[in-house]
Design an enzyme around this catalytic site. Structure first.
Site, PDB file in Angstrom:
ATOM      1  N   SER A 108       1.454  -9.831  -0.611  1.00 59.61           N
ATOM      2  CA  SER A 108       1.153  -8.397  -0.554  1.00 59.61           C
ATOM      3  C   SER A 108       1.610  -7.742   0.747  1.00 59.61           C
ATOM      4  O   SER A 108       1.871  -6.544   0.782  1.00 59.61           O
ATOM      5  CB  SER A 108      -0.348  -8.186  -0.746  1.00 59.61           C
TER       6      SER A 108
ATOM      7  N   LYS B 248       0.803  -1.231   0.000  1.00 58.78           N
ATOM      8  CA  LYS B 248       0.000   0.000   0.000  1.00 58.78           C
ATOM      9  C   LYS B 248       0.831   1.274   0.000  1.00 58.78           C
ATOM     10  O   LYS B 248       0.426   2.297  -0.538  1.00 58.78           O
ATOM     11  CB  LYS B 248      -0.933   0.014   1.212  1.00 58.78           C
TER      12      LYS B 248
ATOM     13  N   GLU C  26      -9.887   7.062   4.029  1.00 59.79           N
ATOM     14  CA  GLU C  26     -10.844   6.172   4.683  1.00 59.79           C
ATOM     15  C   GLU C  26     -10.076   4.904   5.045  1.00 59.79           C
ATOM     16  O   GLU C  26      -9.107   4.561   4.378  1.00 59.79           O
ATOM     17  CB  GLU C  26     -11.977   5.813   3.719  1.00 59.79           C
TER      18      GLU C  26
HETATM   19  C1  LIG Z   1      -5.102  -3.908   1.905  1.00 60.98           C
HETATM   20  C2  LIG Z   1      -4.422  -5.167   1.650  1.00 60.98           C
HETATM   21  C3  LIG Z   1      -4.827  -6.041   0.626  1.00 60.98           C
HETATM   22  C4  LIG Z   1      -6.065  -5.819  -0.219  1.00 60.98           C
HETATM   23  O1  LIG Z   1      -6.035  -4.680  -1.009  1.00 60.98           O
HETATM   24  P1  LIG Z   1      -5.824  -4.712  -2.585  1.00 60.98           P
HETATM   25  O2  LIG Z   1      -6.127  -3.323  -3.010  1.00 60.98           O
HETATM   26  O3  LIG Z   1      -6.769  -5.723  -3.162  1.00 60.98           O
HETATM   27  O4  LIG Z   1      -4.418  -5.096  -2.833  1.00 60.98           O
HETATM   28  C5  LIG Z   1      -4.093  -7.180   0.407  1.00 60.98           C
HETATM   29  N1  LIG Z   1      -3.019  -7.477   1.161  1.00 60.98           N
HETATM   30  C6  LIG Z   1      -2.594  -6.671   2.157  1.00 60.98           C
HETATM   31  C7  LIG Z   1      -1.407  -7.074   2.956  1.00 60.98           C
HETATM   32  C8  LIG Z   1      -3.274  -5.499   2.433  1.00 60.98           C
HETATM   33  O5  LIG Z   1      -2.858  -4.717   3.445  1.00 60.98           O
END
Ligand SMILES: *Cc1c(COP(=O)(O)O)cnc(C)c1O
Length: 414
Positions: free
Chosen positions: A386, A96, A118
């Protein structure tokens, strides 16, 4: 230049990806969205903008993130080679930060002094508060009162980073109400305020802007796989909440049609049960919510359904419009994993590779675990991790029924 890259799957000038996307915003917000779009189109062509973005990614956030060959997991599953793109090593623990940095540079170029955001689980709030601290912006984060109460660790870190958290007390007091409160603030304060949106969702141009920042993930993967294997990967797998980490991994591969792209949604307690999952491709309908047209989990009256996932980051009723489109035209395949599979995948990854991933990311791992054994050993799978898992300690400790955890929590109260 990174930002002049285009694909045949991009939005038209009105921000539509096929029937999805667009700009369904209150009239008072249209000038703000147009201002953002103009600023972005100008910045894209500016080498200073690209240089600053890349420099912050590298020297502040920690890019490039490693691509790791999961040799132990691969051996145990006995099929395709699994590689892990470790976005969890970014500053603030997930992918992010990348689109937050990009938007922060844009906000400063537009002369804004204040950012609002948000947040549901608080992950985006922490990333937004991080860049606000770095750029010297005032930062206000809207969060449903229910979420404020259940996500104290992230609220705590946002406060430490200098953000003001405003609990939203109307509606269901969760994410969608936080979005509405943030939009209301933006309408009132648009002159000095940028709305830092947290995923590839929302009205045009947000889905395209956030994707463009995140494309650096796929760009790195392409180079890294080429160096390690001398060819393109066969499969890319990412979890899908709003879609930013998935679009980031997929974007630079969209026109390499031989690469199979798989998005994994939250199957929760099972996709048959309404309200117990967040699999938009297994029961979502076309609708217009929060300023964009896409697939949403909704009831017969078009009201948004409750969703459920063991991971807060995927617990969202809508999906980014470009992914909805890529699903419709068949370029991205959508699968799901259940809460139970996710906990199993998280454990297996920790024990075999020494990587504690975010629960969101464990959805992608869970699907890779199902897929790899069915493929031959020459095939290559890249899984997007992610985020890292530190933030999930409270959820995981309960899910694995750790006996000493409750005792530990009790000692903290005395
Ligand atoms: C917020 C988040 C997601 C989901 O958000 P996307 O916009 O679909 O990527 C996935 N993995 C992690 C670790 C997150 O913090």
């Amino acid at each position: 230049m990174i930002f002049d890259y285009k694909t045949k799957y991009d939005a038209d000038t009105s921000g539509h990806f096929g029937q999805f996307g667009g700009r369904f915003a209150p009239e008072m917000l249209i000038p703000a969205l147009e201002e953002l779009e103009k600023a972005y189109i100008k910045a894209k062509k500016d080498t200073d903008f690209e240089r600053e973005f890349l420099s912050l990614c590298r020297n502040y956030a920690g890019r490039p993130t490693p691509l790791t060959y999961a040799n132990n997991l691969t051996k145990q599953l006995g099929g395709a080679k699994i590689y892990l793109k470790n976005e969890g090593l970014n500053l603030s623990g997930a992918h992010k930060i990348t689109h937050c940095l990009g938007q922060a540079i844009l906000a400063r170029r537009m002369g804004k002094k204040r950012i609002i955001a948000e947040t549901g689980a608080g992950q985006h709030g922490v990333a937004a508060a991080t860049v606000a601290a770095k750029f010297g912006f005032e930062c206000v984060v809207y969060m449903g009162e229910v979420d404020v109460a259940r996500q104290r660790p992230n609220v705590f870190w946002m406060e430490q980073l200098g953000a003001e958290i405003i609990p939203v007390k109307f509606g269901s007091k969760t994410l969608k109400d936080a979005v509405n409160a943030a939009l209301k603030d933006w309408i009132t304060n648009v002159r000095n305020t940028h709305y830092l949106l947290g995923s590839t969702v929302g009205p045009h141009p947000f889905p395209s802007i956030n994707r463009d920042f995140q494309q650096i993930v796929g760009l790195e993967v392409k180079e890294q796989v080429k160096e390690m294997e001398g060819k393109l990967p066969d499969y890319l797998i990412a979890c899908v909440g709003g879609g930013s980490n998935a679009m980031g991994l997929f974007y630079r591969f969209l026109e390499d049609e031989e690469v199979i792209l798989i998005g994994v949604e939250a199957g929760g307690k099972g996709v048959e049960r309404i309200g117990k999952h967040a699999a938009r491709f297994r029961g979502g309908e076309v609708g217009v919510v929060e300023g964009y047209k896409s697939l949403f989990l909704q009831d017969n009256y078009g009201n948004i359904e409750k969703t459920h996932s063991v991971s807060a980051g995927l617990d969202y009723p809508g999906v980014g419009p470009q992914l909805a489109y890529l699903g419709q035209v068949g370029r991205v395949q959508f699968e799901y994993a259940t809460d139970r599979e996710v906990i199993g995948a998280y454990k297996l990854l920790a024990k075999t590779e020494g990587i504690i991933c975010a629960l969101e990311s464990a959805y992608a791992v869970a699907y890779a675990i199902k897929l790899a054994p069915k493929l031959s050993k020459e095939k290559i799978i890249v899984v997007n991790l992610s985020g890292r898992g530190d933030k999930d300690i409270f959820i995981v400790a309960e899910a694995v029924k750790d006996k000493n955890w409750r005792e530990f929590l009790k000692t903290k109260l005395t």
